[in-house]
Design a protein around this motif. Structure first.
Motif, PDB file in Angstrom:
ATOM      1  N   LEU A 144      -4.523   3.773   3.915  1.00  0.00           N
ATOM      2  CA  LEU A 144      -4.390   2.449   4.135  1.00  0.00           C
ATOM      3  C   LEU A 144      -2.969   2.304   4.909  1.00  0.00           C
ATOM      4  CD1 LEU A 144      -6.248   0.641   1.123  1.00  0.00           C
ATOM      5  CD2 LEU A 144      -6.976   0.801   3.651  1.00  0.00           C
ATOM      6  N   LEU A 153      -8.606  -4.810   6.877  1.00  0.00           N
ATOM      7  CA  LEU A 153      -8.615  -3.265   6.677  1.00  0.00           C
ATOM      8  C   LEU A 153      -8.402  -2.897   5.234  1.00  0.00           C
ATOM      9  CD1 LEU A 153      -6.900  -1.880   9.861  1.00  0.00           C
ATOM     10  CD2 LEU A 153      -9.315  -1.411   9.182  1.00  0.00           C
ATOM     11  N   VAL A 154      -7.399  -3.579   4.495  1.00  0.00           N
ATOM     12  CA  VAL A 154      -7.149  -3.124   3.189  1.00  0.00           C
ATOM     13  C   VAL A 154      -8.114  -3.482   2.280  1.00  0.00           C
ATOM     14  CG1 VAL A 154      -5.411  -3.913   1.205  1.00  0.00           C
ATOM     15  CG2 VAL A 154      -4.539  -3.645   3.496  1.00  0.00           C
ATOM     16  N   THR A 182       0.861  -1.324  -0.042  1.00  0.00           N
ATOM     17  CA  THR A 182      -0.140   0.099   0.034  1.00  0.00           C
ATOM     18  C   THR A 182       0.980   1.215  -0.116  1.00  0.00           C
ATOM     19  OG1 THR A 182      -0.252  -0.034   2.484  1.00  0.00           O
ATOM     20  CG2 THR A 182      -1.788  -1.057   1.095  1.00  0.00           C
ATOM     21  N   PHE A 232     -13.811   2.345  -1.768  1.00  0.00           N
ATOM     22  CA  PHE A 232     -13.309   2.890  -3.072  1.00  0.00           C
ATOM     23  C   PHE A 232     -14.009   2.434  -4.188  1.00  0.00           C
ATOM     24  CE2 PHE A 232     -10.720   3.845  -6.833  1.00  0.00           C
ATOM     25  CZ  PHE A 232     -10.311   5.105  -6.703  1.00  0.00           C
ATOM     26  N   VAL A 250      -5.803   7.351  -1.003  1.00  0.00           N
ATOM     27  CA  VAL A 250      -6.511   6.203  -0.481  1.00  0.00           C
ATOM     28  C   VAL A 250      -5.567   5.156   0.286  1.00  0.00           C
ATOM     29  CG1 VAL A 250      -7.989   4.203  -0.930  1.00  0.00           C
ATOM     30  CG2 VAL A 250      -8.513   6.315  -1.961  1.00  0.00           C
ATOM     31  N   GLY A 290     -10.756  -0.684   2.649  1.00  0.00           N
ATOM     32  CA  GLY A 290     -10.469   0.393   1.947  1.00  0.00           C
ATOM     33  C   GLY A 290     -10.762   0.418   0.433  1.00  0.00           C
ATOM     34  N   LEU A 350      -6.189   8.006  -5.750  1.00  0.00           N
ATOM     35  CA  LEU A 350      -5.697   6.789  -5.372  1.00  0.00           C
ATOM     36  C   LEU A 350      -4.570   6.852  -4.492  1.00  0.00           C
ATOM     37  CD1 LEU A 350      -6.472   4.810  -8.654  1.00  0.00           C
ATOM     38  CD2 LEU A 350      -7.054   4.004  -6.483  1.00  0.00           C
TER      39      LEU A 350
END
Lengths: 241, 47
Positions: free
Chosen positions: A97, B22-23, A54, B30, A93, B26, A90
């Motif tokens: 994360l 959690l990922v 991430t 989105f 985001v 997310g 993105l």
């Protein structure tokens, strides 16, 4: 985007989830499917397959935002601005994360969700920088001015990204893997000897890790593709009315 | 301390599970947002 990439993503991400969670962690790995034990980290070592990608996507997204920002400045094509802003969105985001997943890990490794470790501080500043990008965009009404200013801002903002992600946390004393510490014997700053901080992946972990980076990268391009196509449609439908 | 915290600390695989969740949340949020935008576009184009 071609269907091939989506199938590849499906296969890779499945492999990463299985390969990241199934292999047992043992003190002395004898088989290729066993991960080595790191004292103080144990099963938490597996976070690397899901947290680091991430953060990597954050950098990639901001890089692409800058790339299309520059392209906009050169060609004044509004579609480049759309590509730039969807990449930055993105990036934000995935930056959030990375922060949240890291924070959960910190709770169980360091004892608190947040305590301003250099790594936490640097990602927080990065969040603020890209938060400001969207504040800037929403403050400008003129489409051309918004595109131009945010393209310039995205260049300046990206220049700070490698510093905050790759450099600063490695130059400071901290608890995140890769940080430095003070040698208690000599008082000198050195690479940390703490097994959690000097953590290096074993060869089999590295394979899963790079598969994970690939899978997340494809996921990013898919999302980015969808968002800038939607932006383009929104723009064109507005023009028609 | 909190028994839930102790449980997680001793079984840290579940912490990884929380992180994977959690990922996923997310990504889900989105995608959900994308869907809303597509729906708005559809409504606009069907008018």
């Amino acid at each position: 985007m071609r269907a091939f990439w989506k199938y590849l993503l499906l296969i890779l991400m499945t492999l990463v989830i299985l390969g990241g969670l199934i292999p047992p962690i043992v003190a002395y790995p004898k088989n290729f499917f066993e991960f080595p034990l790191i004292p103080g980290l144990e099963d938490k070592a597996r976070i690397i397959f899901f947290h680091v990608p991430t953060a990597w996507l954050t950098v990639l997204a901001y890089l692409i935002a800058m790339f299309y920002g520059i392209r906009y400045l050169k060609k004044k094509n509004i579609y480049d601005d759309m590509k730039s802003v969807s990449a930055a969105a993105l990036g934000l985001v995935f930056c959030i994360l990375a922060t949240v997943t890291g924070s959960v890990w910190a709770k169980f490794t360091w004892g608190s969700f947040w305590h301003w470790d250099p790594r936490e501080t640097s990602i927080f500043i990065l969040l603020l920088i890209y938060g400001a990008y969207f504040a800037l965009r929403s403050a400008l009404d003129s489409e051309e001015k918004r595109a131009r200013l945010s393209a310039i801002y995205s260049i300046i903002a990206f220049l700070t990204t490698p510093f905050f992600i790759f450099i600063m946390p490695r130059l400071m004393i901290g608890l995140h893997p890769g940080s430095l510490e003070i040698d208690p014997a000599t008082g000198q700053i050195r690479a940390s000897a703490n097994p959690v901080i000097k953590f290096q992946m074993a060869a089999n972990m590295r394979v899963v890790f790079f598969l994970s980076l690939t899978a997340f990268t494809i996921l990013y391009f898919w999302f980015w593709n969808l968002t800038h196509r939607i932006l383009k449609l929104e723009y064109n439908s507005q023009k028609e009315i | 301390m909190n028994p839930f915290y102790d449980f997680l600390e001793q079984n840290s695989l579940y912490i990884v599970m929380i992180i994977v969740l959690l990922v996923w949340f997310g990504i889900f949020a989105f995608t959900f947002n994308l869907e809303k935008r597509v729906k708005k576009l559809e409504e606009k184009l069907n008018q």
